[in-house]
Write an enzyme that holds these catalytic residues in place. Structure first.
Site, PDB file in Angstrom:
ATOM      1  N   GLU A  66       8.889 -15.063  -9.944  1.00  0.00           N
ATOM      2  CA  GLU A  66       8.118 -13.874  -9.593  1.00  0.00           C
ATOM      3  C   GLU A  66       7.723 -13.020 -10.793  1.00  0.00           C
ATOM      4  O   GLU A  66       6.673 -12.390 -10.764  1.00  0.00           O
ATOM      5  CB  GLU A  66       8.783 -13.041  -8.493  1.00  0.00           C
ATOM      6  CG  GLU A  66      10.111 -12.431  -8.832  1.00  0.00           C
ATOM      7  CD  GLU A  66      10.727 -11.688  -7.648  1.00  0.00           C
ATOM      8  OE1 GLU A  66      11.941 -11.531  -7.636  1.00  0.00           O
ATOM      9  OE2 GLU A  66       9.993 -11.250  -6.755  1.00  0.00           O
ATOM     10  N   ARG A  68       5.316   0.102  -6.041  1.00  0.00           N
ATOM     11  CA  ARG A  68       5.242  -0.644  -4.785  1.00  0.00           C
ATOM     12  C   ARG A  68       4.363  -1.879  -4.903  1.00  0.00           C
ATOM     13  O   ARG A  68       4.449  -2.769  -4.053  1.00  0.00           O
ATOM     14  CB  ARG A  68       4.676   0.253  -3.672  1.00  0.00           C
ATOM     15  CG  ARG A  68       5.593   1.380  -3.255  1.00  0.00           C
ATOM     16  CD  ARG A  68       4.891   2.366  -2.360  1.00  0.00           C
ATOM     17  NE  ARG A  68       4.592   1.834  -1.054  1.00  0.00           N
ATOM     18  CZ  ARG A  68       5.266   2.110   0.057  1.00  0.00           C
ATOM     19  NH1 ARG A  68       6.299   2.922   0.013  1.00  0.00           N
ATOM     20  NH2 ARG A  68       4.920   1.596   1.211  1.00  0.00           N
ATOM     21  N   CYS A 100       0.821  -1.212   0.000  1.00  0.00           N
ATOM     22  CA  CYS A 100       0.000   0.000   0.000  1.00  0.00           C
ATOM     23  C   CYS A 100       0.855   1.262   0.000  1.00  0.00           C
ATOM     24  O   CYS A 100       1.941   1.274   0.585  1.00  0.00           O
ATOM     25  CB  CYS A 100      -0.882   0.029   1.237  1.00  0.00           C
ATOM     26  SG  CYS A 100      -1.958  -1.385   1.367  1.00  0.00           S
ATOM     27  N   ASN A 135      -1.912   2.489   5.650  1.00  0.00           N
ATOM     28  CA  ASN A 135      -0.974   1.390   5.368  1.00  0.00           C
ATOM     29  C   ASN A 135      -0.798   0.609   6.655  1.00  0.00           C
ATOM     30  O   ASN A 135      -0.756   1.193   7.736  1.00  0.00           O
ATOM     31  CB  ASN A 135       0.407   1.935   4.972  1.00  0.00           C
ATOM     32  CG  ASN A 135       0.434   2.465   3.563  1.00  0.00           C
ATOM     33  OD1 ASN A 135      -0.575   2.446   2.866  1.00  0.00           O
ATOM     34  ND2 ASN A 135       1.592   2.952   3.150  1.00  0.00           N
ATOM     35  N   GLY A 136      -0.617  -0.711   6.546  1.00  0.00           N
ATOM     36  CA  GLY A 136      -0.389  -1.525   7.741  1.00  0.00           C
ATOM     37  C   GLY A 136      -1.623  -2.336   8.082  1.00  0.00           C
ATOM     38  O   GLY A 136      -2.520  -2.517   7.244  1.00  0.00           O
ATOM     39  N   TRP A 181      -2.807  -2.679  -1.577  1.00  0.00           N
ATOM     40  CA  TRP A 181      -2.399  -4.074  -1.816  1.00  0.00           C
ATOM     41  C   TRP A 181      -3.197  -4.901  -0.825  1.00  0.00           C
ATOM     42  O   TRP A 181      -3.007  -4.791   0.391  1.00  0.00           O
ATOM     43  CB  TRP A 181      -0.893  -4.208  -1.580  1.00  0.00           C
ATOM     44  CG  TRP A 181      -0.329  -5.534  -1.959  1.00  0.00           C
ATOM     45  CD1 TRP A 181       0.085  -5.939  -3.191  1.00  0.00           C
ATOM     46  CD2 TRP A 181      -0.061  -6.645  -1.074  1.00  0.00           C
ATOM     47  NE1 TRP A 181       0.576  -7.215  -3.139  1.00  0.00           N
ATOM     48  CE2 TRP A 181       0.493  -7.667  -1.851  1.00  0.00           C
ATOM     49  CE3 TRP A 181      -0.249  -6.867   0.291  1.00  0.00           C
ATOM     50  CZ2 TRP A 181       0.871  -8.900  -1.321  1.00  0.00           C
ATOM     51  CZ3 TRP A 181       0.128  -8.089   0.833  1.00  0.00           C
ATOM     52  CH2 TRP A 181       0.678  -9.089   0.024  1.00  0.00           C
ATOM     53  N   LYS A 212      13.714 -15.177  -9.119  1.00  0.00           N
ATOM     54  CA  LYS A 212      13.533 -14.134 -10.145  1.00  0.00           C
ATOM     55  C   LYS A 212      12.606 -14.639 -11.233  1.00  0.00           C
ATOM     56  O   LYS A 212      11.695 -13.955 -11.674  1.00  0.00           O
ATOM     57  CB  LYS A 212      14.913 -13.790 -10.714  1.00  0.00           C
ATOM     58  CG  LYS A 212      15.171 -12.387 -11.035  1.00  0.00           C
ATOM     59  CD  LYS A 212      15.543 -11.463  -9.905  1.00  0.00           C
ATOM     60  CE  LYS A 212      14.613 -11.417  -8.740  1.00  0.00           C
ATOM     61  NZ  LYS A 212      15.173 -10.740  -7.588  1.00  0.00           N
ATOM     62  N   HIS A 243      18.655 -36.145  -3.628  1.00  0.00           N
ATOM     63  CA  HIS A 243      17.993 -36.507  -2.371  1.00  0.00           C
ATOM     64  C   HIS A 243      16.490 -36.251  -2.435  1.00  0.00           C
ATOM     65  O   HIS A 243      15.841 -36.154  -1.397  1.00  0.00           O
ATOM     66  CB  HIS A 243      18.633 -35.746  -1.203  1.00  0.00           C
ATOM     67  CG  HIS A 243      20.073 -36.108  -1.034  1.00  0.00           C
ATOM     68  ND1 HIS A 243      20.482 -37.308  -0.490  1.00  0.00           N
ATOM     69  CD2 HIS A 243      21.210 -35.451  -1.379  1.00  0.00           C
ATOM     70  CE1 HIS A 243      21.797 -37.365  -0.500  1.00  0.00           C
ATOM     71  NE2 HIS A 243      22.266 -36.250  -1.044  1.00  0.00           N
ATOM     72  N   LYS A 297       6.516  -4.072  -3.601  1.00  0.00           N
ATOM     73  CA  LYS A 297       7.927  -3.712  -3.531  1.00  0.00           C
ATOM     74  C   LYS A 297       8.386  -3.589  -2.093  1.00  0.00           C
ATOM     75  O   LYS A 297       9.491  -3.960  -1.744  1.00  0.00           O
ATOM     76  CB  LYS A 297       8.142  -2.394  -4.275  1.00  0.00           C
ATOM     77  CG  LYS A 297       9.597  -1.955  -4.369  1.00  0.00           C
ATOM     78  CD  LYS A 297      10.365  -2.834  -5.329  1.00  0.00           C
ATOM     79  CE  LYS A 297      11.845  -2.540  -5.373  1.00  0.00           C
ATOM     80  NZ  LYS A 297      12.612  -3.697  -5.883  1.00  0.00           N
ATOM     81  N   GLU A 328      18.132 -17.638  -5.931  1.00  0.00           N
ATOM     82  CA  GLU A 328      17.779 -16.315  -6.442  1.00  0.00           C
ATOM     83  C   GLU A 328      17.328 -16.403  -7.913  1.00  0.00           C
ATOM     84  O   GLU A 328      16.374 -15.745  -8.322  1.00  0.00           O
ATOM     85  CB  GLU A 328      18.985 -15.370  -6.282  1.00  0.00           C
ATOM     86  CG  GLU A 328      18.907 -14.040  -7.019  1.00  0.00           C
ATOM     87  CD  GLU A 328      17.757 -13.129  -6.566  1.00  0.00           C
ATOM     88  OE1 GLU A 328      17.038 -13.474  -5.603  1.00  0.00           O
ATOM     89  OE2 GLU A 328      17.563 -12.090  -7.216  1.00  0.00           O
TER      90      GLU A 328
HETATM   91  C1  F6R Z   1      12.544 -10.367  -4.913  1.00  0.00           C
HETATM   92  C2  F6R Z   1      12.338  -9.272  -3.979  1.00  0.00           C
HETATM   93  C3  F6R Z   1      11.909  -9.607  -2.600  1.00  0.00           C
HETATM   94  C4  F6R Z   1      12.631  -8.691  -1.600  1.00  0.00           C
HETATM   95  C5  F6R Z   1      12.101  -8.942  -0.187  1.00  0.00           C
HETATM   96  C6  F6R Z   1      12.845  -8.116   0.847  1.00  0.00           C
HETATM   97  O1  F6R Z   1      12.936  -9.906  -6.164  1.00  0.00           O
HETATM   98  O2  F6R Z   1      12.499  -8.128  -4.318  1.00  0.00           O
HETATM   99  O3  F6R Z   1      12.121 -10.936  -2.303  1.00  0.00           O
HETATM  100  O4  F6R Z   1      13.998  -8.943  -1.664  1.00  0.00           O
HETATM  101  O5  F6R Z   1      10.736  -8.608  -0.133  1.00  0.00           O
HETATM  102  O6  F6R Z   1      12.716  -6.759   0.585  1.00  0.00           O
HETATM  103  P1  F6R Z   1      13.732  -5.718   1.189  1.00  0.00           P
HETATM  104  O7  F6R Z   1      15.074  -6.009   0.632  1.00  0.00           O
HETATM  105  O8  F6R Z   1      13.207  -4.388   0.783  1.00  0.00           O
HETATM  106  O9  F6R Z   1      13.709  -5.915   2.678  1.00  0.00           O
END
Ligand code: F6R
Length: 600
Positions: free
Chosen positions: A480, A27, A2, A98-99, A74, A477, A496, A595, A473
């Site tokens: 997502e 975001r 949000c 927000n929250g 969100w 990537k 395993h 985000k 990772e």
């Molecule tokens: C993946 C991604 C998320 C963030 C995670 C932590 O591409 O962006 O997995 O890494 O939500 O976010 P931060 O780094 O802002 O604490």
């Protein structure tokens, strides 16, 4: 997640609200709305879906006002529809939030018994009604807001309008960030600086528990108990220029291509600061690194670096699990928190938990003024610039640049390595930007591979050593942004269990630099091929030079094995990007993702 905007000034604020909402689209959100106040009272307009829907609706209306709030939601409580979108307004009060209000069910029961009718399934809607209840009891707006805040449990940031106060905009913060901005035109409010109205040159972050009351020309701050406090705005230069996509289709692509600069700048900046870092590594007996998602994978890579280069033991935790395992923290320990946004609720909660146990804390963030930066004992800032694409790319490699520098610095201080070795490693880091550029030039190859997996139902990533977290990772990537199912494994772990998933043609990305573990990684690759898997090796000229003919490979520039994760990350990002592009997803704002994850 949000986002909040608010504005009060001498001009029509509707364009400012929409500009702020556009700037925080990154975001992640699923509905948007604004509320403004004028002589006719409160007007609230909201739409599910993209901001464009709201803009179209507003284009049909000649809405003008000097005071307003806006929100991108969100969904947490209640699905993404118009009723659940913010602002939530009744006849007298409008709120963006927000929250999460944790005690909203009890409050809802109480307010329903008091005669309030709820239109939404959200936790937020209790806030305007609660404030109205106290207005009805004869309290003035500021006092009614203050009384309502005393009844709320949970973490929140809110912006509030009162029908009877056309010339006031209120805000309150507990747990979620809020920033005020000021220009000669007036004041504004945002959940981050990108939400603030154009042209602001002063900002002020609300501290925990604070409230603000803004007029067109001034503001007043109140503490948790409603007592006035004095703090001045700080000078601020907006980074609006960084927010264009330039010639890229998506921000993510632009950000992938910025990485030689962001790694270079971060490395230089860190080298400059490390001599002043008030941490005595010679007295440390353990480091804890705590983070979420991609930042957690950076932590996993750093564990290899701290243990192998500096010989300091490291524990890694996912922030959402950390405090629930009652961790045993060493008295001579250091806890490091990694967060691009600096606002991730779980990471922040872990930081507060750790501080309460008396442990020294260091944060690595990309947003200098973020809550995690401000609340940790020391903070190092990645020089990645604003990261708009929801999937983290340049922030990840910048985090790795800091962590690598920090591990070498710790090794130096602990005399775990010779000075020649530490100089050599520093030179290797300094050479990374040109290797990143060389890797970016291989984009057509990554594109072909990315496009070739667009119809796959599953994809796997395997690696060993510090490239094991990179396999995780790479899979994150891909899933997502392309929504393909992907998993990462330590290459040796495949047999395993996960090898049961290998069938004819399933793509398996093998991260295989010439790092001393290559032979073992290639044996694991053979196991996959024997079961019909389609192996795609990402390696250097040594590892790719002697592969069986049927194995596809992309030869990345040779680099020091220690820092290979930084180079190989670029390859994985581009493969995921091109798979997503071929599938046609919204790369910058993938479905369901946010985000800045400001709820636990
Ligand atoms: C993946 C991604 C998320 C963030 C995670 C932590 O591409 O962006 O997995 O890494 O939500 O976010 P931060 O780094 O802002 O604490």
């Amino acid at each position: 997640m949000c986002g909040i905007v608010g504005s009060i000034n001498h001009n029509n604020i509707v364009p400012d609200l929409l500009a702020g909402l556009s700037n925080i689209e990154y975001r992640g959100y699923d509905s948007a709305g604004i509320a403004v106040i004028d002589n006719d009272g409160l007007t609230t307009i909201k739409r599910p879906g993209k901001l464009e829907q709201l803009k179209q609706e507003l284009a049909n209306q000649a809405l003008r006002s000097h005071t307003g709030i806006g929100h991108t939601r969100w969904a947490t409580h209640g699905c993404p529809n118009e009723a659940n979108a913010h602002p939530h307004s009744n006849d007298d009060v409008s709120v963006v939030h927000n929250g999460i209000i944790e005690n909203y069910l009890q409050l809802r029961q109480w307010l329903t018994a008091e005669g309030f009718r709820f239109q939404s399934d959200t936790d937020t809607e209790v806030i305007p009604h609660l404030i109205s209840l106290f207005l009805e009891q004869g309290q003035a707006p500021q006092q009614a807001l203050n009384t309502a805040l005393q009844h709320l449990e949970g973490a929140f940031a809110i912006g509030v309008l009162f029908r009877k106060e056309q010339d006031h905009l209120y805000a309150a913060r507990r747990g979620s960030p809020l920033v005020l901005g000021q220009s000669d035109q007036g004041l504004c409010l945002g959940s981050d600086t990108m939400a603030l109205a154009p042209g602001i040159d002063r900002i002020l972050y609300l501290d925990e528990g604070e409230q603000a009351c803004m007029t067109r020309d001034s503001f007043q701050l109140l503490d948790l108990n409603g007592r006035a406090i004095k703090r001045d705005m700080q000078a601020y230069t907006s980074q609006q220029d960084d927010q264009s996509k330039q010639n890229h289709k998506f921000y993510m692509h632009k950000e992938i291509h910025q990485q030689s600069d962001t790694v270079r700048n971060t490395f230089k900046h860190t080298q400059h600061l490390l001599p002043e870092l008030p941490v005595d590594f010679t007295r440390l007996d353990r480091i804890n690194i705590i983070a979420c998602g991609t930042s957690h994978y950076a932590a996993m890579v750093a564990k290899y670096w701290f243990e192998q280069i500096a010989r300091i033991p490291v524990d890694i935790d996912v922030a959402s699990e950390f405090r629930y395992r009652s961790p045993l923290l060493s008295r001579n320990g250091l806890s490091i928190f990694i967060s691009q946004s600096g606002e991730t609720a779980d990471t922040l909660a872990a930081l507060r938990y750790t501080k309460a146990l008396g442990q020294k804390t260091l944060s690595i963030v990309n947003v200098a003024q973020s809550t995690i930066a401000r609340e940790s004992d020391f903070s190092l800032q990645t020089q990645a610039g604003p990261e708009i694409g929801v999937a983290s790319t340049k922030a990840f490699t910048a985090q790795l640049a800091i962590l690598a520098s920090l591990a070498i610095h710790a090794a130096d201080r602990c005399k775990a390595i010779q000075i020649q070795e530490s100089n050599r490693l520093l030179m290797e880091i300094a050479a990374l930007p040109s290797l990143i550029d060389m890797t970016l030039e291989l984009e057509p190859h990554f594109q072909l591979i990315g496009e070739s997996i667009k119809d796959s139902h599953n994809a796997f990533f395997i690696g060993r050593g510090s490239n094991f977290p990179l396999a995780l990772e790479g899979a994150l990537k891909l899933k997502e942004i392309s929504y393909l199912h992907a998993e990462g494994f330590g290459a040796g772990e495949l047999k395993h269990g996960p090898i049961a998933l290998i069938e004819s043609g399933v793509p398996v990305f093998v991260i295989a630099p010439n790092d001393g573990l290559l032979e073992k990684t290639l044996s694991n690759m053979e196991e996959v091929m024997a079961r019909g898997g389609r192996c795609i090796v990402l390696g250097d000229h040594h590892s790719c030079g002697n592969l069986p003919l049927e194995v596809e490979s992309i030869t990345l520039p040779a680099c020091d094995k220690v820092f290979a994760p930084i180079i190989y990350a670029i390859a994985l990002q581009l493969i995921a990007y091109h798979a997503a592009l071929a599938i046609g997803t919204d790369v910058d704002q993938p479905r369901n993702l946010a985000k800045s994850v400001t709820v636990e």
